[in-house]
Each structure stands twice: as C-alpha cells, then as structure tokens.
Scaffold this active site. Structure first.
Site, mmCIF file in Angstrom:
data_model
loop_
_atom_site.group_PDB
_atom_site.id
_atom_site.type_symbol
_atom_site.label_atom_id
_atom_site.label_comp_id
_atom_site.label_asym_id
_atom_site.label_seq_id
_atom_site.Cartn_x
_atom_site.Cartn_y
_atom_site.Cartn_z
ATOM 1 N N ASP A 1 -4.773 3.001 -2.143
ATOM 2 C CA ASP A 1 -5.881 3.349 -1.207
ATOM 3 C C ASP A 1 -6.507 4.658 -1.598
ATOM 4 O O ASP A 1 -6.027 5.907 -1.252
ATOM 5 C CB ASP A 1 -5.523 3.429 0.169
ATOM 6 N N MET B 1 -10.913 -6.086 5.964
ATOM 7 C CA MET B 1 -10.153 -4.979 6.666
ATOM 8 C C MET B 1 -9.975 -5.591 8.083
ATOM 9 O O MET B 1 -10.819 -6.025 8.652
ATOM 10 C CB MET B 1 -11.142 -3.586 6.738
ATOM 11 N N SER C 1 0.954 -1.181 -0.237
ATOM 12 C CA SER C 1 0.034 0.103 0.043
ATOM 13 C C SER C 1 1.084 1.182 -0.096
ATOM 14 O O SER C 1 1.660 1.326 0.995
ATOM 15 C CB SER C 1 -0.683 -0.041 1.223
ATOM 16 N N HIS D 1 -8.361 0.215 -4.049
ATOM 17 C CA HIS D 1 -9.150 -0.131 -2.983
ATOM 18 C C HIS D 1 -10.186 1.426 -2.812
ATOM 19 O O HIS D 1 -9.526 2.059 -2.357
ATOM 20 C CB HIS D 1 -8.404 -0.316 -1.677
ATOM 21 N N ASP E 1 -6.327 -6.613 4.570
ATOM 22 C CA ASP E 1 -5.484 -5.254 4.782
ATOM 23 C C ASP E 1 -5.945 -4.459 5.843
ATOM 24 O O ASP E 1 -6.744 -4.288 6.461
ATOM 25 C CB ASP E 1 -6.499 -4.409 3.562
ATOM 26 N N MET F 1 -12.463 3.725 -1.005
ATOM 27 C CA MET F 1 -13.022 3.908 0.229
ATOM 28 C C MET F 1 -13.683 5.384 0.046
ATOM 29 O O MET F 1 -13.442 6.400 0.622
ATOM 30 C CB MET F 1 -12.033 4.250 1.358
ATOM 31 N N MET G 1 -9.449 7.495 -0.642
ATOM 32 C CA MET G 1 -10.110 8.018 0.274
ATOM 33 C C MET G 1 -10.785 9.362 -0.092
ATOM 34 O O MET G 1 -9.969 10.192 -0.367
ATOM 35 C CB MET G 1 -9.113 8.235 1.800
ATOM 36 N N HIS H 1 -1.182 -1.802 -4.103
ATOM 37 C CA HIS H 1 -2.267 -1.359 -3.607
ATOM 38 C C HIS H 1 -2.663 0.131 -3.426
ATOM 39 O O HIS H 1 -1.803 0.926 -2.688
ATOM 40 C CB HIS H 1 -2.287 -2.058 -2.281
ATOM 41 N N GLY I 1 -2.433 -3.439 9.031
ATOM 42 C CA GLY I 1 -1.715 -3.925 10.368
ATOM 43 C C GLY I 1 -0.994 -5.197 10.153
ATOM 44 O O GLY I 1 -0.405 -5.901 10.952
ATOM 45 N N GLY J 1 1.562 -1.882 4.284
ATOM 46 C CA GLY J 1 1.763 -0.506 4.041
ATOM 47 C C GLY J 1 3.167 -0.018 4.955
ATOM 48 O O GLY J 1 4.344 -0.183 4.436
ATOM 49 N N GLY K 1 -8.986 4.145 6.601
ATOM 50 C CA GLY K 1 -8.770 5.585 6.768
ATOM 51 C C GLY K 1 -7.343 5.966 6.999
ATOM 52 O O GLY K 1 -6.764 6.837 6.548
ATOM 53 N N PHE K 2 -6.541 5.107 7.495
ATOM 54 C CA PHE K 2 -5.106 5.445 7.913
ATOM 55 C C PHE K 2 -4.440 4.045 7.843
ATOM 56 O O PHE K 2 -4.606 3.022 8.143
ATOM 57 C CB PHE K 2 -5.147 5.924 9.359
ATOM 58 N N GLY K 3 -2.925 4.498 7.283
ATOM 59 C CA GLY K 3 -2.030 3.456 7.476
ATOM 60 C C GLY K 3 -1.415 3.377 8.832
ATOM 61 O O GLY K 3 -1.717 4.421 9.686
ATOM 62 N N GLY K 4 -0.582 2.318 8.930
ATOM 63 C CA GLY K 4 0.084 2.309 10.403
ATOM 64 C C GLY K 4 -0.729 1.881 11.809
ATOM 65 O O GLY K 4 -0.282 2.048 12.616
HETATM 66 C C1 DX5 Z 1 -6.598 1.425 5.518
HETATM 67 C C2 DX5 Z 1 -5.973 1.059 4.107
HETATM 68 C C3 DX5 Z 1 -4.958 0.219 4.108
HETATM 69 C C4 DX5 Z 1 -3.614 0.601 4.964
HETATM 70 C C5 DX5 Z 1 -2.779 -0.527 4.932
HETATM 71 O O1 DX5 Z 1 -7.515 2.323 5.168
HETATM 72 O O2 DX5 Z 1 -6.874 0.627 3.438
HETATM 73 O O3 DX5 Z 1 -4.727 -0.197 2.866
HETATM 74 O O4 DX5 Z 1 -2.873 1.576 3.848
HETATM 75 O O5 DX5 Z 1 -1.616 0.122 5.728
HETATM 76 P P1 DX5 Z 1 -0.974 -0.708 6.807
HETATM 77 O O6 DX5 Z 1 -0.136 -1.962 6.267
HETATM 78 O O7 DX5 Z 1 0.134 0.480 7.339
HETATM 79 O O8 DX5 Z 1 -1.840 -1.009 7.730
HETATM 80 ZN ZN ZN Z 2 -6.487 -0.466 1.560
#
Ligand code: DX5
Ligand code: ZN
Length: 219
Positions: free
Chosen positions: A34, A136, A7, A65, A174, A67, A36, A32, A176, A196, A141-144
């Site tokens: 994302d 999910m 991602s 993806h 997808d 969102m 948003m 991937h 964590g 990601g 909404g957020f990475g990490g």
């Molecule tokens: C969250 C995204 C994910 C995210 C994954 O809304 O859909 O794709 O970026 O990132 P990590 O691996 O950091 O959770």
């Molecule tokens: Zn995603």
C-alpha cells in the site's frame, strides 16, 4: 492472479522479513503493498525503496496499490522495484487509459481501484483494458478498518458486467477482510482478496492465514 494477498501495512516493519516469511509459509498467494502519499489519502506509508526490499525477501507476486497523486511519474520506479501488478485509483487519475497503457507497456498486470463512494459506472469505459478491478471496501488510508457492507452489491454488479462482456478481468477486494466475511465476498464474485490487520495483528499469524485460506476454498 486469484487468491489471498497480505497487506504488509499492518506488519511489524522492524522485522518485515520474518513477517513476510511467516505468511509465505502459510500459503498466501502474494504480497499487497500500500503506497500512500499524504495527499490522495490522509496517511503516508512507504515508497519504491521498501517495495524493492520486499522483492528481495520473497518470490511471491507483488501487488502494488498506488494511493498517490501523479501516478504516471512513479510507475517506472515501482516496476523497477519489482511490482508484478500495479493498481491506480479512478478518483485522481484523469487520463486513466493512458496510465493503464503505461503500466501494461512494462508487461505487468494493470488494475484500477475504486473507492466505496465512487459509482461503478465510472469503470465502464476502462474495464475492457484491465487485468483487475480493485474494489475498496474501506476508505483508503489505514489498515484495520471495518468492512463496508454495501461493497457486496458493487462486487456483484461488476462481476455481472465482466461476465456479460466476456472480459478477462479479476475482481480484488481490499479492506476489512477477515475469516468471518471472506466467504460472502467470494460468493459476491471476488477472486482476489487483500487482508492486513486480520492476519498481521492476529496472535497466531499462520493460523489466521490458514483460516482465511480455508474460507476462500470452502464451498
Ligand atoms: C487501505 C489499504 C488496504 C489495507 C487493508 O488503504 O489499501 O490494503 O491495508 O488492510 P485491512 O485488511 O487491515 O483493512
Ligand atoms: Zn490496498
């Protein structure tokens, strides 16, 4: 379609090309993307223009993806931008069969994404039409973010449903995902993995990718 998708949400966008080339050289199976909109999820990322730029950087499959609200209005734009797979959420798409049919009409792969708190029973009617389900394992909404462990049971149940009905459907997970949990996620029944932060925020991105790939392929 099986394998590891990075991602780019957690990548350094000021040097996106080298960030993508790096993970490509480490052997990832796809990118991937994302998308948003600040409505469906509390964050805004990027749109079809950036996907189109990513498509020029790499020949790897682009896993888009969505969102966003009103997906049907934007699917064509993402197809034109180079999407190979598109997933839409179950929670904000009332006429899912119509949306999935629209995606497939462009001869690309169609998936449905499901949030951690949405019961998998909501997937039953649409499952026979899907190329993949995107489970999910964090709130989108957020990475990490941290992997939500109840996801494992969901993966197992969906894998069982797919097997029982002999559907031709992959399971993507997808959120964590890192080297410490990917094997458990795979053993639960997933065969497509999104990572990601565990790759793009690592000091050595190649090493981090290789480690995750090794865990995917381990016994
Ligand atoms: C969250 C995204 C994910 C995210 C994954 O809304 O859909 O794709 O970026 O990132 P990590 O691996 O950091 O959770
Ligand atoms: Zn995603």
């Amino acid at each position: 379609m099986k394998g590891l998708y990075t991602s780019v949400l957690s990548a350094d966008f000021s040097k996106l090309e080298s960030e993508i080339k790096l993970v490509e050289s480490a052997g990832v199976n796809g990118i991937h993307c994302d998308i948003m909109d600040g409505h469906f999820v509390p964050n805004i990322s990027y749109g079809a223009m950036v996907v189109s730029a990513i498509n020029k950087i790499t020949d790897l499959p682009l896993d888009v993806h969505l969102m966003i609200d009103n997906c049907d209005l934007f699917i064509k734009d993402f197809v034109n931008a180079g999407a190979d797979y598109i997933s839409v959420h179950i929670e904000n798409n009332i006429h899912l069969h119509r949306t999935v049919s629209l995606i497939k009409s462009y001869n690309i792969k169609a998936g449905v994404a499901i949030n951690p708190s949405t019961p998998i029973t909501h997937l039953i009617e649409i499952l026979p039409f899907l190329d993949f389900v995107l489970i999910m394992s964090v709130n989108p909404g957020f990475g990490g973010q941290k992997f939500i462990s109840t996801t494992l049971e969901k993966i197992k149940c969906i894998r069982k449903l797919i097997k029982q009905n002999k559907y031709n459907c992959h399971i993507e997970v997808d959120g964590g995902i890192d080297a410490s949990n990917i094997k458990t996620v795979r053993k639960a029944g997933a065969d497509m993995f999104v990572a990601g932060a565990s790759i793009y925020r690592a000091e050595d991105k190649i090493k981090a990718t290789e480690l995750i790939l090794k865990e995917i392929n381990s016994k």
